[in-house]
Design an enzyme around this catalytic site. Structure first.
Site, mmCIF file in Angstrom:
data_model
loop_
_atom_site.group_PDB
_atom_site.id
_atom_site.type_symbol
_atom_site.label_atom_id
_atom_site.label_comp_id
_atom_site.label_asym_id
_atom_site.label_seq_id
_atom_site.Cartn_x
_atom_site.Cartn_y
_atom_site.Cartn_z
ATOM 1 N N LYS A 5 -2.037 -12.728 5.041
ATOM 2 C CA LYS A 5 -2.919 -12.600 3.881
ATOM 3 C C LYS A 5 -2.818 -11.173 3.361
ATOM 4 C CE LYS A 5 -6.918 -11.424 2.743
ATOM 5 N NZ LYS A 5 -6.593 -10.866 1.418
ATOM 6 N N GLU A 19 -5.984 -2.129 13.289
ATOM 7 C CA GLU A 19 -5.499 -0.812 12.843
ATOM 8 C C GLU A 19 -6.430 -0.394 11.719
ATOM 9 O OE1 GLU A 19 -3.319 0.872 14.356
ATOM 10 O OE2 GLU A 19 -1.911 -0.508 15.286
ATOM 11 N N CYS A 60 -3.714 5.889 6.224
ATOM 12 C CA CYS A 60 -4.650 5.988 7.354
ATOM 13 C C CYS A 60 -4.341 7.196 8.223
ATOM 14 C CB CYS A 60 -4.595 4.707 8.169
ATOM 15 S SG CYS A 60 -2.916 4.214 8.534
ATOM 16 N N GLU A 71 -13.609 8.983 5.775
ATOM 17 C CA GLU A 71 -12.248 8.804 5.281
ATOM 18 C C GLU A 71 -12.297 8.701 3.754
ATOM 19 O OE1 GLU A 71 -10.302 5.031 6.118
ATOM 20 O OE2 GLU A 71 -8.489 6.149 6.579
HETATM 21 P P1 NAD Z 1 -10.254 -3.636 3.569
HETATM 22 O O1 NAD Z 1 -10.812 -3.647 4.937
HETATM 23 O O2 NAD Z 1 -11.164 -3.746 2.436
HETATM 24 O O3 NAD Z 1 -9.211 -4.835 3.383
HETATM 25 C C1 NAD Z 1 -8.108 -5.029 4.231
HETATM 26 C C2 NAD Z 1 -7.730 -6.485 4.205
HETATM 27 O O4 NAD Z 1 -8.786 -7.242 4.772
HETATM 28 C C3 NAD Z 1 -7.497 -7.058 2.816
HETATM 29 O O5 NAD Z 1 -6.450 -7.994 2.871
HETATM 30 C C4 NAD Z 1 -8.806 -7.761 2.508
HETATM 31 O O6 NAD Z 1 -8.686 -8.797 1.586
HETATM 32 C C5 NAD Z 1 -9.174 -8.278 3.886
HETATM 33 N N1 NAD Z 1 -10.611 -8.540 4.072
HETATM 34 C C6 NAD Z 1 -11.661 -7.942 3.459
HETATM 35 N N2 NAD Z 1 -12.818 -8.489 3.890
HETATM 36 C C7 NAD Z 1 -12.506 -9.453 4.783
HETATM 37 C C8 NAD Z 1 -13.262 -10.356 5.576
HETATM 38 N N3 NAD Z 1 -14.581 -10.372 5.537
HETATM 39 N N4 NAD Z 1 -12.593 -11.187 6.399
HETATM 40 C C9 NAD Z 1 -11.250 -11.170 6.492
HETATM 41 N N5 NAD Z 1 -10.473 -10.345 5.756
HETATM 42 C C10 NAD Z 1 -11.091 -9.483 4.912
HETATM 43 O O7 NAD Z 1 -9.371 -2.335 3.529
HETATM 44 P P2 NAD Z 1 -8.503 -1.779 2.317
HETATM 45 O O8 NAD Z 1 -9.444 -1.091 1.406
HETATM 46 O O9 NAD Z 1 -7.613 -2.834 1.779
HETATM 47 O O10 NAD Z 1 -7.547 -0.738 3.078
HETATM 48 C C11 NAD Z 1 -7.906 0.561 3.286
HETATM 49 C C12 NAD Z 1 -8.300 0.795 4.714
HETATM 50 O O11 NAD Z 1 -7.242 0.402 5.590
HETATM 51 C C13 NAD Z 1 -8.537 2.248 5.033
HETATM 52 O O12 NAD Z 1 -9.740 2.407 5.737
HETATM 53 C C14 NAD Z 1 -7.366 2.636 5.917
HETATM 54 O O13 NAD Z 1 -7.580 3.674 6.797
HETATM 55 C C15 NAD Z 1 -7.055 1.384 6.600
HETATM 56 N N6 NAD Z 1 -5.659 1.383 7.067
HETATM 57 C C16 NAD Z 1 -5.404 1.540 8.405
HETATM 58 C C17 NAD Z 1 -4.100 1.565 8.870
HETATM 59 C C18 NAD Z 1 -3.790 1.723 10.332
HETATM 60 O O14 NAD Z 1 -2.671 1.412 10.718
HETATM 61 N N7 NAD Z 1 -4.704 2.169 11.160
HETATM 62 C C19 NAD Z 1 -3.054 1.437 7.984
HETATM 63 C C20 NAD Z 1 -3.347 1.289 6.628
HETATM 64 C C21 NAD Z 1 -4.664 1.251 6.193
#
Ligand code: NAD
Length: 458
Positions: free
Chosen positions: A154, A229, A263, A355
């Site tokens: 997804k 992650e 991240c 962050e």
């Molecule tokens: P997000 O948590 O809003 O969304 C991430 C994914 O989760 C998206 O596909 C979203 O549609 C899905 N999602 C959202 N709510 C959900 C739910 N209730 N149930 C299931 N899936 C759901 O994050 P974002 O804004 O897309 O990404 C940014 C964040 O990702 C930052 O905090 C960043 O640090 C983190 N990140 C971490 C890593 C790592 O490897 N540690 C890498 C990249 C990004």
């Protein structure tokens, strides 16, 4: 949400409208995946590896197309986007090499033979964010397939296009129908349906810590396997005995690459007080010369932020009342642009604690090694970090003392597909990439085979 509207973040133009997956779509996809997985896991290891190498080859012949899609849907500079497409190909090749090497152990026992097997889990869900759509998808998809699983990916709402194209390329490469499917849709709808589905054995989630916590709690109900992650607030520690010129020259890339939507961004720059002024003098021209503009131009180093809403969030960390120490340029007009921004601050400032996920760093002075380590560890996160010193003993001491999963000394490199990656604390759970990547998509099964003792015939 019936449809996803994909906007070009550099121009705000509509790139595509995609139907959003419903819980019914998710349910049907899980059934198809379970069926495909049975055949896939029964293939001879060499055949599974060959399929994945073919998939990597097809991705390789479409690198430029995938990179251009990433430029349009995510606003990434084309140089970065080409690297990202290549990373997806490399992951598939690397994982293919692991299929025949997924060996168990023979453990000495009395009365027979004891061996272990790495059994596939079944159907794995990969929920990806928008900041590195292709690499992060591939980090989960490639090893999960290699270990004998089916995968449902997804992608984030804003960046579904490269994921959808990768699924088409998988079919073109001859992967079985249903084995790797992409379900673009809203997180709380399609994402949640995957997390809740009893047919999904594991969830690999990359995204915000807040959503990661919810997903972990939901997975607990079914004792579902989970890899998380999550976010980061990584330190870049510059000691007075470092090559300060090199440290200052490298600092902009460490928090401006991908417009800070990384991240691993080193968004807290800790500088020993005796070289603080010198470092700031060197940092200013380095930040200002970071090239911002049209993502399609190969000379561009920094593009726009992902969306208008995200830009407002980033802006909220830079109060009007506290003028930035250093401010870069950003294009005016259409697009979600935000300039490189360096604040001088204290460890407890909001911008130094949370962050930001944008091109914003806070510089904080420290007196000695103990204070540097204390400030570096004063965070709930623990994803990555860098330290700059010419003293080998200090490099060893500090890299052991900083509580983070990925550290680099005199550089900012932290992610290679053949080395392990993941976070301490609230930055995540489990590890991706590296030599053990496939094992995270298996259950270890122990089998004891009794051997009768030799009985002399009468
Ligand atoms: P997000 O948590 O809003 O969304 C991430 C994914 O989760 C998206 O596909 C979203 O549609 C899905 N999602 C959202 N709510 C959900 C739910 N209730 N149930 C299931 N899936 C759901 O994050 P974002 O804004 O897309 O990404 C940014 C964040 O990702 C930052 O905090 C960043 O640090 C983190 N990140 C971490 C890593 C790592 O490897 N540690 C890498 C990249 C990004």
């Amino acid at each position: 949400m019936q449809e996803l509207h994909v906007l070009n973040p550099a121009t705000e133009e509509l790139v595509a409208t995609i139907p959003a997956a419903t819980p019914q779509d998710v349910d049907a996809a899980v059934r198809r995946a379970a069926e495909a997985q049975r055949g896939w896991s029964a293939l001879a290891p060499g055949d599974r590896a060959r399929h994945l190498r073919r998939f990597a080859d097809v991705v390789d012949t479409h690198l430029e197309e995938l990179a251009q899609l990433e430029v349009r849907e995510a606003g990434h500079p084309v140089g970065n986007a080409r690297w990202e497409a290549g990373n997806a190909r490399d992951l598939l090749e690397y994982a293919a090499g692991g299929v025949e090497r997924l060996t168990g152990a023979q453990i000495p026992v009395a009365g027979g033979l004891n061996v272990t097997f790495h059994e596939p889990l079944g159907v794995v869900a990969v929920i990806a964010p928008w900041n590195f759509p292709m690499p992060i998808a591939a980090w989960g998809v490639a090893p999960a397939l290699a270990a004998g699983n089916a995968v449902l990916l997804k992608p984030a709402e804003t960046t579904p296009l490269t994921a959808l194209r990768l699924a088409e390329l998988a079919l073109e490469a001859g992967l079985p129908e249903g084995l790797f499917q992409v379900l673009p849709g809203a997180g709380p709808v399609a994402g949640d349906a995957l997390v809740e589905h009893p047919g999904v054995a594991k969830v690999v989630f990359t995204g915000s810590t807040a959503v990661g916590k919810q997903i972990m709690a939901k997975c607990a109900a079914g004792v579902k396997r989970v890899t998380l992650e999550l976010g980061g607030k990584s330190p870049n520690i510059v000691f007075a005995d470092a090559d300060v010129e090199r440290a200052a020259a490298a600092a902009p890339g460490s928090f401006l690459d991908n417009t800070g939507q990384d991240c691993c961004a080193r968004s807290r720059i800790l500088v020993q007080r005796s070289v603080y002024d010198r470092f700031m003098e060197l940092l200013e021209p380095a930040v200002k010369s970071f090239t911002v503009g049209d993502p399609a131009d190969p000379a561009t180093q920094m593009g726009p932020l992902i969306s208008a809403a995200h830009r407002e969030r980033v802006r909220s960390y830079v109060p009007e009342s506290a003028p930035a120490a250093i401010r870069g340029e950003a294009p005016a007009g259409k697009g979600f642009w935000y300039p490189a921004t360096v604040l001088e601050g204290r460890p407890e400032d909001r911008a130094a604690v949370e962050e930001v996920f944008g091109p914003v760093a806070v510089v904080i002075p420290f007196e000695d090694e103990a204070e540097a380590v204390r400030i570096a560890n004063a965070t709930a996160y623990g994803l990555s970090g860098s330290l700059w010193t010419r003293d080998v003993s200090r490099a060893v001491r500090v890299s052991r003392a900083v509580a983070a999963g990925n550290l680099s000394v005199n550089s900012h490199s932290s992610v290679r597909y053949w080395t392990p990656f993941g976070g301490f604390g609230q930055s995540g759970l489990g590890r991706e990439l590296g030599p053990d990547a496939l094992a995270a998509f298996t259950e270890t099964k122990n089998v004891f085979i009794a051997a009768d003792p030799l009985t002399e015939s009468p």
